[in-house]
Design an enzyme around this catalytic site. Structure first.
Site, PDB file in Angstrom:
ATOM      1  N   LYS A  11       0.802  -1.223   0.000  1.00 22.62           N
ATOM      2  CA  LYS A  11       0.000   0.000   0.000  1.00 22.62           C
ATOM      3  C   LYS A  11       0.842   1.284   0.000  1.00 22.62           C
ATOM      4  O   LYS A  11       2.044   1.247   0.253  1.00 22.62           O
ATOM      5  CB  LYS A  11      -0.930  -0.015   1.218  1.00 22.62           C
ATOM      6  N   PHE A  59     -15.786   3.488   6.137  1.00 18.89           N
ATOM      7  CA  PHE A  59     -14.392   3.809   5.791  1.00 18.89           C
ATOM      8  C   PHE A  59     -14.111   3.785   4.292  1.00 18.89           C
ATOM      9  O   PHE A  59     -12.991   4.063   3.863  1.00 18.89           O
ATOM     10  CB  PHE A  59     -13.429   2.834   6.490  1.00 18.89           C
ATOM     11  N   ARG A  87      -1.524 -14.327   4.746  1.00 21.33           N
ATOM     12  CA  ARG A  87      -2.247 -13.673   5.838  1.00 21.33           C
ATOM     13  C   ARG A  87      -1.463 -13.786   7.151  1.00 21.33           C
ATOM     14  O   ARG A  87      -1.441 -12.856   7.956  1.00 21.33           O
ATOM     15  CB  ARG A  87      -3.660 -14.225   5.942  1.00 21.33           C
ATOM     16  N   THR A  93      -4.942  -7.083  10.963  1.00 20.79           N
ATOM     17  CA  THR A  93      -5.239  -5.799  10.328  1.00 20.79           C
ATOM     18  C   THR A  93      -4.804  -4.629  11.207  1.00 20.79           C
ATOM     19  O   THR A  93      -4.228  -3.660  10.723  1.00 20.79           O
ATOM     20  CB  THR A  93      -6.749  -5.698  10.013  1.00 20.79           C
ATOM     21  N   ARG A 104       2.793  -6.166   9.307  1.00 16.82           N
ATOM     22  CA  ARG A 104       2.060  -5.062   9.938  1.00 16.82           C
ATOM     23  C   ARG A 104       2.651  -4.682  11.296  1.00 16.82           C
ATOM     24  O   ARG A 104       2.661  -3.507  11.651  1.00 16.82           O
ATOM     25  CB  ARG A 104       0.581  -5.409  10.028  1.00 16.82           C
ATOM     26  N   HIS A 117      -2.230  -5.448   1.642  1.00 17.64           N
ATOM     27  CA  HIS A 117      -3.539  -6.082   1.448  1.00 17.64           C
ATOM     28  C   HIS A 117      -3.269  -7.491   0.968  1.00 17.64           C
ATOM     29  O   HIS A 117      -2.331  -7.720   0.198  1.00 17.64           O
ATOM     30  CB  HIS A 117      -4.352  -5.331   0.378  1.00 17.64           C
TER      31      HIS A 117
END
EC number: 2.7.4.6
Length: 140
Positions: A11, A59, A87, A93, A104, A117
């Protein structure tokens, strides 16, 4: 164990900070091969179509603005149970809930700007891959 393909986006928050190489290294260290990859700058409309499943969520507009705010890297990853493995490597998230060593946990700035993502199921992976790549671009 099944050989699968999954879709990934690095991202804008991560591309702005030049983290593409570090994130790709995490995928490869986990046994995922990058079989297609390109750097693009999505329009707000393209982001809107891609994230259309979230159109009614509060959002959605902010997500489309963010995803079109700077270049992203779209890619196809391949490996044994690639969807679950990706994942796992990405982490939760919310970076505050992400396991140490995940993408993350290490790189995300917030829940909204969480660096990556990844597809959540084989069906969504197929749709997401087809949105950005033609079959000839998938080199495995």
């Amino acid at each position: 164990m099944a050989l699968e393909r999954t879709f990934s986006i690095i991202k804008p928050d991560a591309t702005r900070r030049n983290l593409t190489g570090k994130i790709n290294a995490k995928f490869e260290e986990a046994g995922l091969r990058i079989v297609a990859q390109k750097r693009i700058h999505m329009t707000k409309e393209q982001a809107g179509v891609f994230y259309g499943v979230h159109a009614e969520r509060p959002f959605y507009d902010e997500l489309c603005e963010f995803m079109s705010s700077a270049p992203v890297v779209v890619q196809v990853l391949e490996g044994e149970n690639a969807i679950a493995k990706n994942r796992e490597v990405m982490g939760a998230t919310n970076p505050a809930d992400a396991a140490p060593g995940t993408i993350r946990a290490e790189f995300a700035e917030s829940v909204g700007e969480n660096s990556v993502h990844g597809s959540d199921a084989p069906e969504t992976a197929a749709v997401e891959i087809a949105y950005f790549f033609s079959g000839i671009e998938l080199v495995g």
